[in-house]
Design an enzyme around this catalytic site. Structure first.
Site, mmCIF file in Angstrom:
data_model
loop_
_atom_site.group_PDB
_atom_site.id
_atom_site.type_symbol
_atom_site.label_atom_id
_atom_site.label_comp_id
_atom_site.label_asym_id
_atom_site.label_seq_id
_atom_site.Cartn_x
_atom_site.Cartn_y
_atom_site.Cartn_z
ATOM 1 N N CYS A 142 0.148 -18.295 67.020
ATOM 2 C CA CYS A 142 0.682 -18.792 65.737
ATOM 3 C C CYS A 142 -0.109 -18.338 64.514
ATOM 4 O O CYS A 142 0.450 -17.653 63.655
ATOM 5 C CB CYS A 142 0.754 -20.310 65.775
ATOM 6 S SG CYS A 142 2.018 -20.906 66.908
ATOM 7 N N LYS A 191 -0.072 -14.511 63.219
ATOM 8 C CA LYS A 191 1.246 -14.019 62.769
ATOM 9 C C LYS A 191 1.771 -14.842 61.597
ATOM 10 O O LYS A 191 2.394 -14.312 60.685
ATOM 11 C CB LYS A 191 2.238 -13.985 63.928
ATOM 12 C CG LYS A 191 2.876 -15.305 64.261
ATOM 13 C CD LYS A 191 4.083 -15.152 65.172
ATOM 14 C CE LYS A 191 4.596 -16.495 65.653
ATOM 15 N NZ LYS A 191 5.194 -17.347 64.628
#
Ligand SMILES: NC(=O)c1ccc[n+]([C@@H]2O[C@H](COP(=O)([O-])OP(=O)(O)OC[C@H]3O[C@@H](n4cnc5c(N)ncnc54)[C@H](O)[C@@H]3O)[C@@H](O)[C@H]2O)c1
Length: 437
Positions: free
Chosen positions: A260, A263
């Protein structure tokens, strides 16, 4: 209520299991036939503490089932959640092709009113695109509402995060959809924040980038601590005791990784640029994160001199403890870099070994069956992920097994004074290095 979730990965599967556990009827969908077969056979494709039990309990109670058919799911549920990947493109932008594909698939089988809920992390304005797409591809002219309901679970404690959330964010325009969403979440007794769709989407990116900012902040402070002789843990305690700041996410280390943060931070930077309001602060967060890992590698190189043919043990490969997830793991990147420089790596991780064997950049690594075994004959030990298991290893035995007792602790797991007394050369983050007296 009758719900379905398209995408049965870390988010979809855990969310589906928890929704079923509070009494909803849930259909989990995936286009990976192997995954659906495994789930139907009672096998859980990911490691998440407590998940297996919750799934088995709800499958037995006939509240949870698995299918590869989007049509079956859409036909049999009032609300359809989307929890597919939103990976990063090489240019930092978000790859929304998975979301678009699911939107088209839903549109193709949508025969009457449904609420379509996006749970994947998406850039602001994605909800509008999903709605446009469904409208364009729906041959039946069925009515529907699109809702944004970002997910804040943490891998490793996802069940508890889902069952006891800090808040539920519902981004929606239609009162009817809001009422249905509130009904789904009623059993969780959590505060509910209703917003417009764009705000809900933005909340997720803003939340993750703020958490990453806290990590990079303390990591930048750790570099100043190392240069000045201060102790980053004491500094973190001192500032963290201020309730306006809080101690969470102020543990210095080798940086954030995972599926998570990297990105999402990248996406937020790109979105801000596309909107004409570049978010340079977050760019700096990203830069510090990479620099922190490089600083750690620099320390390793400085102390070991040449890495070629050095036997280096690595503890921890997952991006954080209590998961088997290796996506964008800093530990994996460290191993890959040391392998590139010719080091001989022996690595151990409590839950990540199966997936680690498939990581191409770690080819050539010797995977061991225990933390202790990894240290056999090692000239250095690198601690890359802070699993509790490592805190309980007999360090005297570790020292005995190692050829030269040098430890690089990227997660500040041990007390430097204890390590000195045990006879280690011990290098950690933002704290003075120690050598045996
Ligand atoms: N993992 C986390 O901790 C976390 C937390 C919050 C939000 N998120 C977000 O949730 C989303 C999903 O993340 P994840 O970690 O669960 O991903 P994942 O890769 O673990 O799972 C996604 C699943 O979707 C399936 N899939 C892909 N295309 C499909 C399609 N067309 N039809 C049906 N299934 C399809 C894949 O096979 C996979 O099983 C991402 O946007 C992520 O950013 C993740």
């Amino acid at each position: 209520m009758d719900l379905s979730i398209i995408g049965s990965g870390y988010v979809g599967l855990v969310t589906g299991a928890c929704f079923a556990d509070v009494g909803h009827n849930v259909i989990c969908v995936d286009n990976d036939a192997g995954k659906i077969e495994a789930l139907q056979a009672g096998k859980i494709p990911i490691y998440e503490p407590g998940l297996e039990e919750v799934i088995h309990r709800n499958v037995s109670a006939h509240r949870l089932r698995f299918t590869g058919s989007v049509e079956e799911a859409v036909d049999n549920s009032q609300i359809v959640f989307i929890a597919v990947p939103t990976p990063q493109k090489p240019n930092g932008d978000v790859d929304l092709s998975f979301i678009e594909k699911v939107a088209r698939e839903i549109a193709g089988v949508l025969k009457s009113y449904r609420v379509i809920v996006d749970k994947s992390t998406v850039p602001v304005k994605t909800g509008e695109k999903v709605a446009e797409s469904i409208k364009r591809y729906n041959r039946h002219g069925a009515k529907f509402d699109v809702v944004s309901n970002p997910e804040f679970l943490r891998e490793g404690c996802a069940i508890s995060d889902l069952m006891h959330p800090d808040r539920i964010v519902i981004g929606a325009e239609s009162e009817h959809a809001i009422d249905l969403m509130k009904k789904i979440y009623e059993p969780f007794m959590a505060p509910i924040l209703v917003t417009d769709i764009n705000s809900a989407e933005l909340i997720k990116h803003a939340a993750n980038s703020f958490l990453a900012l806290k990590i990079s902040y303390i990591n930048a402070v750790s570099a100043i601590c190392e240069a000045s002789g201060a102790d980053v843990e004491k500094v973190a305690d001192g500032i963290g005791m201020d309730r306006r700041i809080g101690r969470n996410f102020l543990d210095a280390g080798i940086g954030y990784g995972g599926s998570c943060f990297p990105k999402d931070i990248s996406a937020f930077i790109t979105i801000s640029e596309q909107l004409g309001v570049p978010f340079n602060l977050i760019k700096e967060v990203q830069r510090i994160n990479v620099a922190q890992r490089e600083r750690f590698l620099k320390t390793i190189r400085e102390k070991l001199w040449v890495l070629r043919d050095k036997k280096i043990a690595v503890w921890g490969l997952t991006f954080k403890p209590d998961t088997d997830d290796l996506r964008s793991s800093v530990a994996v990147e460290l191993v890959a870099e040391m392998l590139r420089e010719g080091a001989q790596i022996s690595a151990y991780d409590p839950k990540g070994m199966e997936k680690a064997r498939e990581v191409k950049t770690m080819a050539g690594t010797k995977f061991t069956s225990s933390a202790l075994e990894a240290t056999d004959g090692a000239e250095a030990l690198v601690i890359a992920t802070e699993w509790d298991e490592f805190a309980n290893v007999d360090l005297a035995m570790v020292k005995e097994r190692m050829t030269t007792p040098i430890v690089f602790d990227g997660r500040n797991m041990f007390n430097p004074e204890t390590m000195r007394q045990l006879g280690f050369h011990y290098h950690s983050i933002g704290r003075a290095s120690v050598v045996p007296r």
